[in-house]
Design a protein around this motif. Structure first.
Motif, short mmCIF file in Angstrom:
data_model
loop_
_atom_site.label_atom_id
_atom_site.label_comp_id
_atom_site.label_asym_id
_atom_site.label_seq_id
_atom_site.Cartn_x
_atom_site.Cartn_y
_atom_site.Cartn_z
N LEU A 64 -1.06 45.80 9.24
CA LEU A 64 -1.31 44.59 10.02
C LEU A 64 -1.72 44.94 11.44
O LEU A 64 -1.19 45.88 12.04
CB LEU A 64 -0.05 43.73 10.06
CG LEU A 64 0.57 43.35 8.71
CD1 LEU A 64 1.95 42.74 8.92
CD2 LEU A 64 -0.33 42.36 7.98
N LEU A 92 -1.85 43.38 15.32
CA LEU A 92 -1.23 42.33 16.13
C LEU A 92 -2.15 41.98 17.30
O LEU A 92 -2.85 42.85 17.83
CB LEU A 92 0.12 42.81 16.65
CG LEU A 92 1.11 43.31 15.61
CD1 LEU A 92 2.44 43.67 16.27
CD2 LEU A 92 1.33 42.31 14.49
N ASN A 93 -2.12 40.72 17.70
CA ASN A 93 -2.95 40.29 18.82
C ASN A 93 -2.30 40.71 20.15
O ASN A 93 -1.10 40.95 20.25
CB ASN A 93 -3.10 38.77 18.81
CG ASN A 93 -4.15 38.31 19.78
OD1 ASN A 93 -5.15 39.00 20.02
ND2 ASN A 93 -3.95 37.14 20.37
N ASP A 94 -3.14 40.85 21.16
CA ASP A 94 -2.70 41.01 22.54
C ASP A 94 -3.81 40.46 23.42
O ASP A 94 -4.88 40.09 22.91
CB ASP A 94 -2.41 42.50 22.86
CG ASP A 94 -3.68 43.33 22.82
OD1 ASP A 94 -4.50 43.23 23.74
OD2 ASP A 94 -3.87 44.08 21.83
N VAL A 134 -6.91 37.59 13.72
CA VAL A 134 -5.81 38.12 14.54
C VAL A 134 -5.79 37.42 15.89
O VAL A 134 -4.73 37.00 16.37
CB VAL A 134 -5.95 39.65 14.75
CG1 VAL A 134 -4.83 40.17 15.64
CG2 VAL A 134 -5.96 40.38 13.42
N GLY A 140 -2.49 35.59 15.73
CA GLY A 140 -1.47 36.53 16.22
C GLY A 140 -1.31 37.78 15.37
O GLY A 140 -0.83 38.81 15.85
N VAL A 141 -1.70 37.68 14.10
CA VAL A 141 -1.54 38.82 13.19
C VAL A 141 -2.60 38.70 12.10
O VAL A 141 -3.05 37.60 11.78
CB VAL A 141 -0.10 38.85 12.61
CG1 VAL A 141 0.22 37.59 11.85
CG2 VAL A 141 0.12 40.09 11.75
N LYS A 194 -1.66 46.99 18.86
CA LYS A 194 -0.57 47.40 17.99
C LYS A 194 -0.97 47.23 16.52
O LYS A 194 -1.49 46.20 16.12
CB LYS A 194 0.69 46.57 18.25
CG LYS A 194 1.39 46.93 19.56
CD LYS A 194 2.14 48.25 19.45
CE LYS A 194 2.67 48.74 20.77
NZ LYS A 194 1.80 49.71 21.44
N CYS A 195 -0.69 48.28 15.75
CA CYS A 195 -0.95 48.29 14.31
C CYS A 195 0.37 48.66 13.64
O CYS A 195 0.99 49.66 14.03
CB CYS A 195 -2.04 49.30 14.02
SG CYS A 195 -2.52 49.37 12.28
N GLU A 255 3.98 47.34 6.71
CA GLU A 255 5.08 46.53 6.19
C GLU A 255 5.08 46.66 4.67
O GLU A 255 4.02 46.47 4.05
CB GLU A 255 4.79 45.08 6.59
CG GLU A 255 5.91 44.12 6.45
CD GLU A 255 5.49 42.77 7.03
OE1 GLU A 255 4.87 41.99 6.29
OE2 GLU A 255 5.76 42.50 8.21
#
Ligand code: TYC
Length: 104
Positions: A29, A31-33, A63, A67-68, A98-99, A102
């Motif tokens: 996944l 993640l957004n920033d 994303v 957000g993801v 960020k990666c 999961e």
């Protein structure tokens, strides 16, 4: 790398017939920033995750808005390598991207 690998864990679950089960799969996944450049995220999706420009753009926007987003589903080793490569590229370029992986 000699890190924790649940595939190698003994004990619970290591019963007769275990070797006949499919190996666990892992979602990777993004993640957004607020700081990572959109073009860089598309580049990562193209070159690390082998996405087309169209799919990479779609995943990046997903994303950005939610957000993801899912980059792909892989075996533990492949997911780990892609997660680490993405983190290393981001660090190298000074982005906080960020990666994460999961278990499915
Ligand atoms: N939100 C970032 C921007 O507006 C773009 C971005 C997309 C960042 C996806 C991270 O995983 C990400 N520049």
């Amino acid at each position: 790398m000699g890190e924790y690998n649940p595939e190698l864990e003994e004990g619970v679950g290591s019963e007769v017939g275990e070797e006949l089960k499919e190996p666990a799969m892992y979602k990777v996944l993004l993640l957004n920033d607020d700081y990572t450049a959109m073009d860089f995220v598309i580049e990562v999706l193209r070159f690390v995750f082998h996405k087309s420009i169209e799919d990479a753009t779609q995943i990046m926007l997903n994303v950005h808005h939610n957000g993801v987003g899912l980059c792909g589903i892989y075996s533990y080793e492949v997911a780990e390598t892609k997660t680490n490569t993405t983190g290393a590229l981001a660090r190298e370029r000074g982005f906080p991207l960020k990666c994460i992986m999961e278990r499915e």
